[in-house]
Design a protein around this motif. Structure first.
Motif, mmCIF file in Angstrom:
data_model
loop_
_atom_site.group_PDB
_atom_site.id
_atom_site.type_symbol
_atom_site.label_atom_id
_atom_site.label_comp_id
_atom_site.label_asym_id
_atom_site.label_seq_id
_atom_site.Cartn_x
_atom_site.Cartn_y
_atom_site.Cartn_z
ATOM 1 N N ARG A 1 25.607 -18.698 23.151
ATOM 2 C CA ARG A 1 24.233 -18.232 23.015
ATOM 3 C C ARG A 1 23.342 -18.983 23.998
ATOM 4 N NH1 ARG A 1 20.336 -20.300 19.325
ATOM 5 N NH2 ARG A 1 21.950 -21.508 18.284
ATOM 6 N N TYR B 1 22.736 -14.211 25.698
ATOM 7 C CA TYR B 1 24.006 -14.946 25.594
ATOM 8 C C TYR B 1 24.799 -14.735 26.871
ATOM 9 C CZ TYR B 1 26.031 -10.397 24.451
ATOM 10 O OH TYR B 1 26.398 -9.092 24.492
ATOM 11 N N THR C 1 28.398 -26.246 26.839
ATOM 12 C CA THR C 1 27.617 -26.489 25.617
ATOM 13 C C THR C 1 27.304 -27.963 25.383
ATOM 14 O OG1 THR C 1 29.652 -26.337 24.339
ATOM 15 C CG2 THR C 1 28.301 -24.372 24.472
ATOM 16 N N ARG D 1 24.953 -22.779 23.175
ATOM 17 C CA ARG D 1 25.771 -23.122 22.014
ATOM 18 C C ARG D 1 26.691 -21.972 21.678
ATOM 19 N NH1 ARG D 1 23.766 -27.323 18.772
ATOM 20 N NH2 ARG D 1 21.723 -28.041 19.480
ATOM 21 N N ASP E 1 28.264 -19.261 19.429
ATOM 22 C CA ASP E 1 27.703 -18.529 18.300
ATOM 23 C C ASP E 1 28.497 -17.242 18.117
ATOM 24 O OD1 ASP E 1 26.091 -17.871 16.230
ATOM 25 O OD2 ASP E 1 24.212 -18.161 17.332
ATOM 26 N N MET F 1 25.021 -12.879 15.175
ATOM 27 C CA MET F 1 23.997 -13.837 14.761
ATOM 28 C C MET F 1 23.078 -14.220 15.924
ATOM 29 S SD MET F 1 25.618 -14.502 11.789
ATOM 30 C CE MET F 1 25.567 -16.145 11.108
ATOM 31 N N ILE F 2 23.537 -13.920 17.146
ATOM 32 C CA ILE F 2 22.874 -14.492 18.317
ATOM 33 C C ILE F 2 21.404 -14.107 18.370
ATOM 34 C CG2 ILE F 2 22.698 -14.177 20.820
ATOM 35 C CD1 ILE F 2 25.750 -14.508 20.890
ATOM 36 N N HIS G 1 19.334 -15.917 15.768
ATOM 37 C CA HIS G 1 19.131 -17.327 16.103
ATOM 38 C C HIS G 1 18.147 -17.489 17.251
ATOM 39 C CE1 HIS G 1 23.172 -18.475 14.103
ATOM 40 N NE2 HIS G 1 22.168 -18.401 13.247
ATOM 41 N N ASN G 2 18.252 -16.598 18.234
ATOM 42 C CA ASN G 2 17.332 -16.690 19.356
ATOM 43 C C ASN G 2 15.892 -16.387 18.900
ATOM 44 O OD1 ASN G 2 18.881 -17.579 21.411
ATOM 45 N ND2 ASN G 2 19.440 -15.543 22.157
#
Lengths: 298, 261
Positions: free
Chosen positions: A223, A255, A268, A277, A279, A283-284, A287-288
């Motif tokens: 990510r 990503y 990373t 990171r 991921d 979910m990316i 999270h972003n």
């Protein structure tokens, strides 16, 4: 290898922690070799007369139950004009499915034995500051990939499998030594003295195959958080495929989307801001978005 | 305008360079493959192996047959060993094939390079035993016969025949290999007591001749008239089936030379 950040400010624990993916990758690479070797030479079994892991990376069977096969090798054999048996088709589909999920070139960084050699060459190269002697496009590998498929059809044998240094090295570690190690030495010298990441990053058709496979479907990706990135460029310095870290594109996508990323995890720990990171892809975006939210609040 | 011309020329030059590079690389690669795939015709394959060309196409070089073999008979050819790279083979003088009835090597093969159509291990044809009569102890008149005794298909694949011995009333007992039963397992080659084996296994195509279909062995009843050879005229030659009809006219052994005697 030692491309990893040697920040003098970090404590020992943090330094070791920054090496975590390197250690895990080596464990994975050597562990897989060991499973094959132990089953072939020391009779490792899960039950009586059921060996743990027979075969090699071309085709294998785990615990007498799970067939696995190299889909690229199976494809070449199919093109060479042989009607494949069910077992190798199922095995190839299992392996293909796995890498479709985790990213095709995960094979390159976490499984392939040649990666041990090319990583060593690259480390020495950085150590001694050896400059490249020739340049050619990283897309050469896709031509080699196409050539191996066409030649398989024309010659009636699996073209890459018959010259593959990966296959030679792996077979000869498990089934007895021969001249295959000369091919490995050639790759080492080529990567060390002639072209940086020459084999894995420019020529290897298997890597090209896995790049194509992982392109759209990989669920494990790095990510990229554009809000914290300072564009210091540390990630591109350690990345064996730096073209995948085109930050402008990454800012849009969120990503590392390129199939050529091998999920090796070098970037990373090295990122001082933690903008890169591992991921899971679903979910990316959440999270972003969260990271953006934080930025806005502050 | 000039710019367009340059870029077209550039394009054509690039195209030519790329094509020639691809062609050169392709030819080199193809040459390597041809060298390797035809590396040498002496490789003895595990039971059930497809004919050599098909086998080379189908084998994925995984070595599961090697691991499955309980006698460590099989080896994967390393690079530069003269045998097509990565393919399984065996050297009978070191370890022969002991003809496991359940054929574990064939069952381990994921691609079908070792064909699952082989149901009975005695039907396998890995090679053919060939006797060097100049160095065979039996042919020297000694009662060796070890190959005959060790042969798992004794009496079918190897028989003992009598052979007159010079200036002696006693016959020699010499082994004779029969290709219709010999599996090529190589147990005879392993057992042969001479310094270099006087009986050894070779691939069929290296030792077997072919008589050709136009030969009709008229004195055997098994030989059929082939489709290729059909007498043009209606005056067909006497077929073996008709022969017994004429035979009873005369006493056995009587023909035109001794008729009327």
């Amino acid at each position: 290898m030692s491309d990893h950040a040697d920040h003098p400010t970090l404590g020992l624990g943090a330094r070791l922690w920054s090496w975590r993916y390197f250690v895990l990758r080596r464990l994975s690479q050597f562990g897989i070799l060991l499973l094959f070797f132990g089953s072939a030479h020391w009779g490792w079994q899960v039950a009586k007369d059921v060996p743990l892991l027979t075969g090699n990376l071309s085709a294998s069977e785990f615990a007498g139950l799970l067939p696995m096969a190299d889909p690229f090798a199976a494809l070449q054999i199919f093109l060479a004009g042989h009607v494949l048996q069910q077992e190798v088709i199922v095995g190839a589909l299992i392996v293909l499915g796995f890498y479709l999920l985790v990213g095709g070139r995960v094979y390159c960084a976490w499984v392939c034995p040649v990666n041990l050699v090319t990583d060593l060459a690259n480390w020495l190269r950085n150590r001694f500051g050896i400059q490249a002697q020739i340049y050619f496009s990283r897309n050469t590998r896709y031509f080699v990939l196409a050539a191996s498929l066409v030649l398989s059809m024309l010659m009636g044998v699996a073209a890459f499998e018959w010259v593959s240094p990966i296959g030679m090295a792996h077979r000869e570690i498990i089934f007895g030594f021969g001249l295959g190690f000369q091919a490995l030495a050639a790759i080492f010298l080529f990567d060390l003295l002639i072209l940086k990441h020459g084999w894995c990053g420019h020529l290897c058709p298997l890597g090209a195959f896995w790049s194509v496979v992982g392109r759209r479907t990989a669920q494990v990706r790095v990510r990229f958080d554009k809000t914290s990135c300072t564009h210091c460029g540390d990630c591109a310095k350690v990345c064996p495929e730096p073209q995948v870290l085109n930050l402008k594109r990454l800012e849009e996508v969120g990503y590392v989307y390129s199939g050529e990323c091998s999920n090796c995890g070098r970037c990373t720990p090295v990122c001082p801001e933690g903008s890169l990171r591992f991921d899971l892809r679903p979910m990316i975006h959440r999270h972003n978005a969260k990271a953006h939210g934080k930025q806005d609040v502050s | 305008m000039a710019e367009v011309k340059t870029s077209r020329r550039d394009f054509l030059v690039k195209l030519a360079q790329g094509t020639s590079l691809a062609a050169t690389g392709g030819f080199l690669w193809a040459h390597l493959l041809r060298q390797e795939a035809r590396a040498q015709p002496y490789a003895l394959r595990p039971p059930g192996a497809l004919p050599e060309v098909d086998f080379n196409a189908a084998c994925i070089k995984c070595g599961q047959c090697v691991t499955a073999c309980p006698y460590d008979t099989l080896n994967l050819a390393p690079a530069g060993g003269g045998i097509p790279i990565g393919t399984p083979h065996f050297t009978p003088r070191k370890v022969p094939c002991y003809l496991c009835p359940d054929i574990p090597c064939m069952k381990a093969c994921p691609t079908g390079a070792l064909s699952p159509e082989l149901k009975d291990i005695n039907e396998s044809r890995m090679g053919l035993a060939v006797i060097d009569v100049e160095n065979c102890l039996s042919w020297k008149g000694l009662r060796c016969e070890i190959c005959h005794r060790e042969c798992p298909l004794k009496g079918k694949a190897i028989t003992l025949e009598t052979h007159p011995r010079q200036l002696s009333k006693h016959a020699m007992f010499v082994p004779l290999v029969h290709s219709d039963a010999c599996t090529g397992c190589g147990i005879c080659e392993r057992a042969c007591p001479t310094q270099e084996a006087a009986i050894r296994i070779l691939p069929h195509n290296l030792v077997q001749g072919k008589i050709g279909e136009h030969y009709r062995l008229g004195w055997t009843f098994e030989t059929e008239i082939t489709q290729d050879f059909k007498p043009a005229a209606p005056a067909a030659p006497v077929t073996p089936a008709e022969a017994p009809k004429e035979a009873p006219k005369e006493a056995p052994g009587v023909d035109y030379l001794n008729r009327g005697l």
